[in-house]
Each structure stands twice: as C-alpha cells, then as structure tokens.
Design a protein around this motif. Structure first.
Motif, PDB file in Angstrom:
ATOM      1  N   CYS A  25       0.818  -1.215   0.000  1.00  0.00           N
ATOM      2  CA  CYS A  25       0.000   0.000   0.000  1.00  0.00           C
ATOM      3  C   CYS A  25       0.845   1.255   0.000  1.00  0.00           C
ATOM      4  N   ASP A  26       2.138   1.073  -0.176  1.00  0.00           N
ATOM      5  CA  ASP A  26       3.066   2.205  -0.218  1.00  0.00           C
ATOM      6  C   ASP A  26       2.931   3.090   1.041  1.00  0.00           C
ATOM      7  N   LEU A  27       2.778   2.424   2.187  1.00  0.00           N
ATOM      8  CA  LEU A  27       2.585   3.151   3.455  1.00  0.00           C
ATOM      9  C   LEU A  27       3.918   3.679   3.999  1.00  0.00           C
ATOM     10  N   ASN A  28       3.867   4.932   4.463  1.00  0.00           N
ATOM     11  CA  ASN A  28       5.024   5.524   5.168  1.00  0.00           C
ATOM     12  C   ASN A  28       4.829   5.497   6.686  1.00  0.00           C
ATOM     13  N   GLU A  29       3.592   5.325   7.093  1.00  0.00           N
ATOM     14  CA  GLU A  29       3.291   5.256   8.529  1.00  0.00           C
ATOM     15  C   GLU A  29       2.098   4.349   8.726  1.00  0.00           C
ATOM     16  N   VAL A  30       1.977   3.867   9.935  1.00  0.00           N
ATOM     17  CA  VAL A  30       0.935   2.898  10.265  1.00  0.00           C
ATOM     18  C   VAL A  30      -0.282   3.641  10.809  1.00  0.00           C
ATOM     19  N   PRO A  31      -1.489   3.366  10.292  1.00  0.00           N
ATOM     20  CA  PRO A  31      -2.720   3.993  10.805  1.00  0.00           C
ATOM     21  C   PRO A  31      -3.163   3.338  12.104  1.00  0.00           C
ATOM     22  N   VAL A  32      -2.467   3.662  13.165  1.00  0.00           N
ATOM     23  CA  VAL A  32      -2.695   2.975  14.441  1.00  0.00           C
ATOM     24  C   VAL A  32      -4.107   3.207  14.953  1.00  0.00           C
ATOM     25  N   ARG A  33      -4.631   4.446  14.848  1.00  0.00           N
ATOM     26  CA  ARG A  33      -5.960   4.742  15.384  1.00  0.00           C
ATOM     27  C   ARG A  33      -7.026   3.894  14.697  1.00  0.00           C
ATOM     28  N   GLU A  34      -6.938   3.777  13.367  1.00  0.00           N
ATOM     29  CA  GLU A  34      -7.916   2.975  12.647  1.00  0.00           C
ATOM     30  C   GLU A  34      -7.778   1.498  12.976  1.00  0.00           C
ATOM     31  N   LEU A  35      -6.524   1.043  13.166  1.00  0.00           N
ATOM     32  CA  LEU A  35      -6.302  -0.360  13.532  1.00  0.00           C
ATOM     33  C   LEU A  35      -6.827  -0.670  14.925  1.00  0.00           C
ATOM     34  N   ALA A  36      -6.684   0.287  15.840  1.00  0.00           N
ATOM     35  CA  ALA A  36      -7.172   0.072  17.197  1.00  0.00           C
ATOM     36  C   ALA A  36      -8.689  -0.063  17.216  1.00  0.00           C
ATOM     37  N   ALA A  37      -9.361   0.527  16.191  1.00  0.00           N
ATOM     38  CA  ALA A  37     -10.818   0.427  16.124  1.00  0.00           C
ATOM     39  C   ALA A  37     -11.280  -0.910  15.563  1.00  0.00           C
ATOM     40  N   LEU A  38     -10.323  -1.770  15.200  1.00  0.00           N
ATOM     41  CA  LEU A  38     -10.648  -3.083  14.646  1.00  0.00           C
ATOM     42  C   LEU A  38      -9.994  -4.182  15.481  1.00  0.00           C
ATOM     43  N   PRO A  39     -10.419  -4.366  16.720  1.00  0.00           N
ATOM     44  CA  PRO A  39      -9.807  -5.415  17.551  1.00  0.00           C
ATOM     45  C   PRO A  39     -10.031  -6.816  16.997  1.00  0.00           C
ATOM     46  N   LYS A  40     -10.946  -6.935  16.054  1.00  0.00           N
ATOM     47  CA  LYS A  40     -11.202  -8.242  15.454  1.00  0.00           C
ATOM     48  C   LYS A  40     -10.056  -8.661  14.542  1.00  0.00           C
ATOM     49  N   ALA A  41      -9.315  -7.660  14.027  1.00  0.00           N
ATOM     50  CA  ALA A  41      -8.223  -7.952  13.089  1.00  0.00           C
ATOM     51  C   ALA A  41      -6.993  -8.374  13.863  1.00  0.00           C
ATOM     52  N   THR A  42      -6.900  -9.685  14.156  1.00  0.00           N
ATOM     53  CA  THR A  42      -5.774 -10.214  14.931  1.00  0.00           C
ATOM     54  C   THR A  42      -4.587 -10.569  14.051  1.00  0.00           C
ATOM     55  N   VAL A  43      -4.813 -10.631  12.738  1.00  0.00           N
ATOM     56  CA  VAL A  43      -3.746 -10.931  11.784  1.00  0.00           C
ATOM     57  C   VAL A  43      -3.557  -9.696  10.918  1.00  0.00           C
ATOM     58  N   LEU A  44      -2.370  -9.082  10.979  1.00  0.00           N
ATOM     59  CA  LEU A  44      -2.104  -7.834  10.263  1.00  0.00           C
ATOM     60  C   LEU A  44      -0.895  -8.009   9.357  1.00  0.00           C
ATOM     61  N   ASP A  45      -1.101  -7.672   8.066  1.00  0.00           N
ATOM     62  CA  ASP A  45      -0.028  -7.777   7.085  1.00  0.00           C
ATOM     63  C   ASP A  45       0.339  -6.370   6.626  1.00  0.00           C
ATOM     64  N   LEU A  46       1.560  -5.921   6.997  1.00  0.00           N
ATOM     65  CA  LEU A  46       2.072  -4.604   6.609  1.00  0.00           C
ATOM     66  C   LEU A  46       3.316  -4.759   5.739  1.00  0.00           C
ATOM     67  N   SER A  47       3.485  -5.871   5.122  1.00  0.00           N
ATOM     68  CA  SER A  47       4.686  -6.145   4.333  1.00  0.00           C
ATOM     69  C   SER A  47       4.704  -5.316   3.058  1.00  0.00           C
ATOM     70  N   CYS A  48       5.954  -5.160   2.547  1.00  0.00           N
ATOM     71  CA  CYS A  48       6.167  -4.485   1.266  1.00  0.00           C
ATOM     72  C   CYS A  48       5.633  -3.058   1.266  1.00  0.00           C
ATOM     73  N   ASN A  49       5.997  -2.294   2.303  1.00  0.00           N
ATOM     74  CA  ASN A  49       5.660  -0.879   2.385  1.00  0.00           C
ATOM     75  C   ASN A  49       6.954  -0.083   2.588  1.00  0.00           C
ATOM     76  N   ASN A  50       6.795   1.202   2.887  1.00  0.00           N
ATOM     77  CA  ASN A  50       7.962   2.072   3.079  1.00  0.00           C
ATOM     78  C   ASN A  50       8.116   2.497   4.552  1.00  0.00           C
ATOM     79  N   LEU A  51       7.791   1.614   5.446  1.00  0.00           N
ATOM     80  CA  LEU A  51       7.841   1.925   6.886  1.00  0.00           C
ATOM     81  C   LEU A  51       9.296   1.987   7.359  1.00  0.00           C
ATOM     82  N   ILE A  52       9.660   3.120   7.925  1.00  0.00           N
ATOM     83  CA  ILE A  52      10.996   3.283   8.493  1.00  0.00           C
ATOM     84  C   ILE A  52      10.973   3.006   9.999  1.00  0.00           C
TER      85      ILE A  52
END
Length: 306
Positions: A25-52
């Motif tokens: 998704c060409d992400l530079n940062e993680v959308p933590v607030r939106e992720l926190a609103a989805l406690p059901k999402a126990t499996v998270l794939d952030l691979s192949c982005n630009n996270l430093i």
C-alpha cells in the motif's frame, strides 16, 4: 484509503475475517488509530511498504496475534514492543534492524520468528539462525526469546547493581554527611567548652588577683600599724592643758620680759633712766646675793669634807 498515510479509506474494506491485509500500500506510517478500532483484526499484514519506524502507540494493538512487517525499511522497533504479549507469529524479513528492544523478551507467546536479511548484531544473528523452514523459524523464536531474556536479566542485574551502588553511595554520602555534622557538632562543642574554660580561667585569675590585692593591701596596712605600735613605747595618755602649764608659760614670759628689760638697761642708753637704774641696782643685789649664797655653799661643803 489513500496511499502513504493509510487514511481516507475505511479499513473494513481490507478486512477478511480476522485478517487485515495492508501490504503493497506504499505506506510511510501505520494507521494505528484505525487499527485500534478493529480489535477483530488479529492478523495484520504490513509487508512491502515504506515503513521506516513504528509509532510508540503501535504497541497498544495488543490484540494482534500474527504480524507481518517484512520487506520494509525498519531500523528499530519501539522500546515497549514487548507489550504485544499475544503475538505468536512475527515476520521481520528484509529490514534494517541491528538489535531488538529488551522488552522483546516479554513476548512469551511468540512461536515463530523470521529475522533473515537484517544487518543484525553478530551475536543476535547467530542466535536467530537462518529460518529457512518452519522448524528453524520456530527455533529462532525460542532462542531469540531466551537470548533477550538473558539480556533483560543481565540488564536487570546491572540496574540492580547500579541501584545498589547508588543506594550505597547515597548511604555513604549520608554517613559522611552525618559524620561531618557530628564532627562539626563536636568542634562547636569543643570550642564552646574551650571558650567556657577560658572565661573560667579569666574569672579565676581576676578573682585571684583581686584577692591578692586585698591581701597585699591588708598586709601593708597591718605592717604599717604594727611596727609603730611595737617600736615605740606606750605613750602616756594625753591630758588636757592644766593650770600648771599655763603658770609655767606665764613665768617664762615674765622671765623673758625681765631678761629683755635687763638687757635694754645694761646695753642701751636707757641705763641712765630712773627705771633702768633701779633695775640695774636690783640686778646687782641679786647677783651679790647669789654669789654670797654660792660662797656659803662652798664653805659648808669644805667643812663637811674635813
């Protein structure tokens, strides 16, 4: 969801059961607030982005069980990464990690770990191994946890030693301060005692000098009185002038007057005066009578010798 920030599009569209795929998704940062609103999402794939890096609040996603951060540019993990205590599967393949945070040792449920293709510290790289298959990745999870627990224990021991050293140093400073205060109190006490002793000696010296002066004065008084009373014979009591003394004075005055009159009548031109003639005649008669009396005495004395 717009690329780069991960904001603007609902993540629910990416959610498939309990899996949330945000890879590529060409992400530079993680959308933590939106992720926190989805406690059901126990499996998270952030691979192949630009996270430093991961934000510190990423560690609040404690519902995560499986996390894929492979093929990013992560240089380090948050210090409190160990808060993700429910994490069982972690993929950190092909990042720029050198070390792991000490809190990593708290991931007690971690069963699978991949750290390949990271410029790891040689010791950590040796512990992690190659992770070329499922078995090796599971072994990597166990060994890395043990290694991080050993590091954490050593750091805890160092921290305890440091705290102990600081406590001992503090106790030493307190003891030195107490010793210094005690010494100062002792010095003040000694100075006070010396000052008191000095004043007492001055008082005793002044008192002794005063007594010596009084003694000397008394001795001089006795000395001046005693010789006078011992060297001179007791004086007869003085009597008031009596009539005999007055008569004697009158007689002496009369004799003086007679002598002066006789001298004036004998030696001056007054001898031709009737008064002086009478005085001279009387004088010659008295002298003759005294001579006759003296002649008579000599005769009697001569007879007595015979």
């Amino acid at each position: 969801m717009s690329r780069g920030s991960g904001k603007g599009l609902s993540l629910k569209d990416k959610l498939d059961g309990n899996e949330l795929d945000l890879s590529l998704c060409d992400l530079n940062e993680v959308p933590v607030r939106e992720l926190a609103a989805l406690p059901k999402a126990t499996v998270l794939d952030l691979s192949c982005n630009n996270l430093i890096s991961l934000p510190s609040d990423f560690c609040s996603l404690m519902h995560l069980v499986k996390l894929d951060l492979s093929k990013n540019r992560l240089q380090q993990l948050p210090l409190d990464f160990g808060r993700l205590v429910n994490l069982q599967h972690l993929d950190l393949l092909n990042n720029r990690l050198v070390t792991l945070p000490v809190s990593f040792a708290q991931l007690k449920n971690l069963k699978w770990l991949d750290l390949k293709d990271n410029p790891l510290d040689p010791v950590l790289a040796k512990v992690a191994g190659d992770c070329l298959d499922e078995k090796q990745c599971k072994q990597a999870a166990v060994k890395v946890l043990q290694h991080m627990k050993a590091i954490q224990s050593e750091q805890d021991r160092q921290r305890q030693r440091k705290l102990q050293a600081e406590r001992e140093m503090e106790k030493k400073r307190e003891a030195e301060q107490r010793a210094k205060e005690a010494l100062e109190r002792e010095v003040r006490k000694r100075e006070k005692a010396e000052e008191k002793e000095r004043r007492r000696r001055e008082y005793d010296a002044q008192k002794a000098a005063k007594q010596e002066m009084e003694k000397k004065t008394k001795k001089e008084t006795v000395h001046t009185r005693k010789p006078a009373s011992s060297s001179r014979p007791p004086q007869p009591p003085r009597h008031k002038p009596s009539w005999s003394r007055s008569a004697l004075r009158v007689l002496l005055f009369v004799l003086f007057c007679i002598f002066c009159t006789l001298a004036a009548c004998k030696l001056t031109e007054l001898q031709r005066q009737p008064l002086c003639i009478s005085v001279n005649t009387l004088y010659e008669d008295v002298v003759a009578a005294l001579q006759n009396h003296k002649t008579l005495q000599n005769m009697l004395q001569h007879n007595s010798h015979q």
